[in-house]
Design a protein around this motif. Sequence first.
Motif, mmCIF file in Angstrom:
data_model
loop_
_atom_site.group_PDB
_atom_site.id
_atom_site.type_symbol
_atom_site.label_atom_id
_atom_site.label_comp_id
_atom_site.label_asym_id
_atom_site.label_seq_id
_atom_site.Cartn_x
_atom_site.Cartn_y
_atom_site.Cartn_z
ATOM 1 N N LYS A 275 4.770 17.267 9.500
ATOM 2 C CA LYS A 275 3.509 17.425 8.883
ATOM 3 C C LYS A 275 3.870 17.334 7.485
ATOM 4 O O LYS A 275 3.081 17.064 6.647
ATOM 5 N N ALA A 276 4.867 18.310 6.971
ATOM 6 C CA ALA A 276 5.085 18.397 5.627
ATOM 7 C C ALA A 276 5.489 17.184 5.009
ATOM 8 O O ALA A 276 5.080 16.839 3.911
ATOM 9 N N TRP A 277 6.177 16.450 5.646
ATOM 10 C CA TRP A 277 6.887 15.447 5.041
ATOM 11 C C TRP A 277 5.597 14.207 4.962
ATOM 12 O O TRP A 277 5.713 13.664 3.947
ATOM 13 N N LEU A 278 4.663 14.369 5.875
ATOM 14 C CA LEU A 278 3.699 13.247 5.851
ATOM 15 C C LEU A 278 2.670 13.716 4.721
ATOM 16 O O LEU A 278 2.313 12.967 3.992
ATOM 17 N N GLY A 279 2.546 15.051 4.676
ATOM 18 C CA GLY A 279 1.689 15.519 3.363
ATOM 19 C C GLY A 279 2.223 15.236 2.201
ATOM 20 O O GLY A 279 1.511 15.030 1.161
ATOM 21 N N GLY A 280 3.376 15.392 1.872
ATOM 22 C CA GLY A 280 4.116 15.091 0.653
ATOM 23 C C GLY A 280 4.447 13.451 0.171
ATOM 24 O O GLY A 280 5.009 13.278 -0.802
ATOM 25 N N ARG A 281 4.051 12.789 1.561
ATOM 26 C CA ARG A 281 4.240 11.526 1.150
ATOM 27 C C ARG A 281 3.537 11.021 -0.304
ATOM 28 O O ARG A 281 2.570 11.275 -0.557
ATOM 29 N N LEU A 282 4.058 10.040 -0.988
ATOM 30 C CA LEU A 282 3.489 9.816 -2.313
ATOM 31 C C LEU A 282 3.182 8.313 -2.371
ATOM 32 O O LEU A 282 2.207 7.832 -3.074
ATOM 33 N N ARG A 283 3.690 7.593 -1.387
ATOM 34 C CA ARG A 283 3.141 6.123 -1.609
ATOM 35 C C ARG A 283 2.673 5.793 0.142
ATOM 36 O O ARG A 283 3.193 6.229 1.155
ATOM 37 N N LEU A 284 1.370 5.219 0.225
ATOM 38 C CA LEU A 284 0.881 5.026 1.386
ATOM 39 C C LEU A 284 0.592 3.766 1.544
ATOM 40 O O LEU A 284 0.377 2.936 0.449
ATOM 41 N N LYS A 285 0.630 3.253 2.929
ATOM 42 C CA LYS A 285 0.394 1.870 3.055
ATOM 43 C C LYS A 285 -1.127 1.187 2.989
ATOM 44 O O LYS A 285 -1.170 0.158 2.855
ATOM 45 N N GLY A 286 -1.931 2.264 3.070
ATOM 46 C CA GLY A 286 -3.286 1.799 2.985
ATOM 47 C C GLY A 286 -4.148 2.981 3.118
ATOM 48 O O GLY A 286 -3.635 4.060 2.858
ATOM 49 N N ALA A 287 -5.566 2.870 3.526
ATOM 50 C CA ALA A 287 -6.336 4.089 3.411
ATOM 51 C C ALA A 287 -7.597 3.747 4.245
ATOM 52 O O ALA A 287 -7.997 2.557 4.628
ATOM 53 N N LEU A 288 -7.995 4.707 4.900
ATOM 54 C CA LEU A 288 -9.183 4.563 5.712
ATOM 55 C C LEU A 288 -10.171 5.380 5.046
ATOM 56 O O LEU A 288 -10.209 6.622 4.640
ATOM 57 N N VAL A 289 -11.404 4.895 4.801
ATOM 58 C CA VAL A 289 -12.604 5.601 3.783
ATOM 59 C C VAL A 289 -13.556 6.122 4.917
ATOM 60 O O VAL A 289 -14.024 5.400 5.943
ATOM 61 N N VAL A 290 -13.736 7.331 4.912
ATOM 62 C CA VAL A 290 -14.774 7.960 5.895
ATOM 63 C C VAL A 290 -16.025 8.450 5.554
ATOM 64 O O VAL A 290 -16.280 8.650 4.399
ATOM 65 N N ASP A 291 -16.952 8.543 6.654
ATOM 66 C CA ASP A 291 -18.280 8.883 6.138
ATOM 67 C C ASP A 291 -18.407 10.526 6.105
ATOM 68 O O ASP A 291 -17.387 11.145 6.528
ATOM 69 N N ALA A 292 -19.543 10.993 5.780
ATOM 70 C CA ALA A 292 -19.679 12.484 5.629
ATOM 71 C C ALA A 292 -19.161 13.246 6.949
ATOM 72 O O ALA A 292 -18.701 14.355 6.972
ATOM 73 N N GLY A 293 -19.845 12.883 7.964
ATOM 74 C CA GLY A 293 -19.924 13.431 9.277
ATOM 75 C C GLY A 293 -18.193 13.457 9.783
ATOM 76 O O GLY A 293 -17.636 14.611 10.046
ATOM 77 N N ALA A 294 -17.542 12.426 9.485
ATOM 78 C CA ALA A 294 -15.967 12.343 9.839
ATOM 79 C C ALA A 294 -15.443 13.241 8.971
ATOM 80 O O ALA A 294 -14.448 14.063 9.565
ATOM 81 N N ALA A 295 -15.742 13.429 7.755
ATOM 82 C CA ALA A 295 -15.110 14.237 6.758
ATOM 83 C C ALA A 295 -15.231 15.594 7.326
ATOM 84 O O ALA A 295 -14.228 16.388 7.352
ATOM 85 N N ARG A 296 -16.470 16.018 7.782
ATOM 86 C CA ARG A 296 -16.638 17.466 8.121
ATOM 87 C C ARG A 296 -15.858 17.721 9.797
ATOM 88 O O ARG A 296 -15.312 18.744 9.759
#
Length: 376
Positions: A275-296
């Motif tokens: 998890k530390a490795w994943l949190g510190g990743r600097l380059r990501l392959k893509g993104a998922l944009v989420v709505d407010a409910g999912a963010a909560r």
Amino acid sequence: MQIVRLSHLADKAACPRLVVKVGSSLLVGADGVRRAWLEGLVGELAAARARGQDVIVVSSGAIALGAATLRLDKGGRGSLADAQAAAAVGQIALSGLWADLLGAHGLTAAQLLLTLDDLEDRRRYLNATATLTRLLDAGAVPVINENDSVATQEIRFGDNDRLAARVAQAAGASAVLLLSDVDGLFDRNPAQPGATLLAEVRGVTAEIHAMASGGSASGMGSGGMTSKLQAAEIAERAGIALAIASGLHDAPIERACGQGIGTLFLPRRKDAGRKAWLGGRLRLKGALVVDAGAARALAKGSSLLAAGVAAVEGEFQRGDAVAIRDGAGTTLAHGLAEYDALECARLMGRQSGEHGDILGYAPRSAVVHRDQLVLL
Ligand code: GLU
């Protein structure tokens, strides 16, 4: 024992393994290598070793040194080709220098030249961990730089601050000391009257980012305060303390740790290995944009479900690391996608009951499972 003050960086119990990053402007002056200063620093590193601390050096200066030898203008940073050529020349001198100076204290230097991908790819990251561990067990002092001569523009660290934080993660270090040409983080541009040095930072917030005034003061390195704060963010999530202190003095470690002059970023939490490795990743392959409910729901520790995904960006495969962002563009988390980008796009906004029909096979329980997700 937790690191809660600068003196703990010199304490074997609080900090059994320390990464010290040395900026270009400290190593190279107008007349070439600042050898006398460096001898003093190496004396301090040898003392840390004698106290029983493992020491890893992240050394900049290859580009600056090579540029002087090749007589390239702009310190070798005029173009990527210049920087790469300068680094190829300068790195030889740089590693020779460290080997010499550490050797005078009976210490063996071990050179590692890393690229961003060496630490972004999980398998290669583990390989770097194994090499560092073996070297430290064998009593060597790893001296690390980015492999500037081969790293391409899009996939390079470009600064050794974030490299140092990632190396600290890979090596299981307790702290990183960034020696620079500034005393630490000031509450405003240090050139302004009344600017105050922050002794301690608990969490790199938006307010803290606003205090960073940008570019490197010396113009020699590429770091500046922005990359130091990014390094602090990587460290604080990985349970690693990070300090910024000035190297413009003799015995800089004593000044930072003995006199307490510098800024200490306290660890915020301790994500375990992957998890530390994943949190510190600097380059990501893509993104998922989420709505407010999912963010909560994410903030409460839930997995990311397709119903809460509002947009899919980039081209990624199942298992690739992606950013999870809210509608305002803030990155909320990093996670490993359970589906590729096309499947995510087909599933987004749809309830779980519909997924089997859309995919034509038994669906997975989430788009990003909470076990493969790190909140930032
Ligand atoms: N890797 C670069 C060098 O050796 C330094 C990067 C930085 O300035 O942080 O010159």
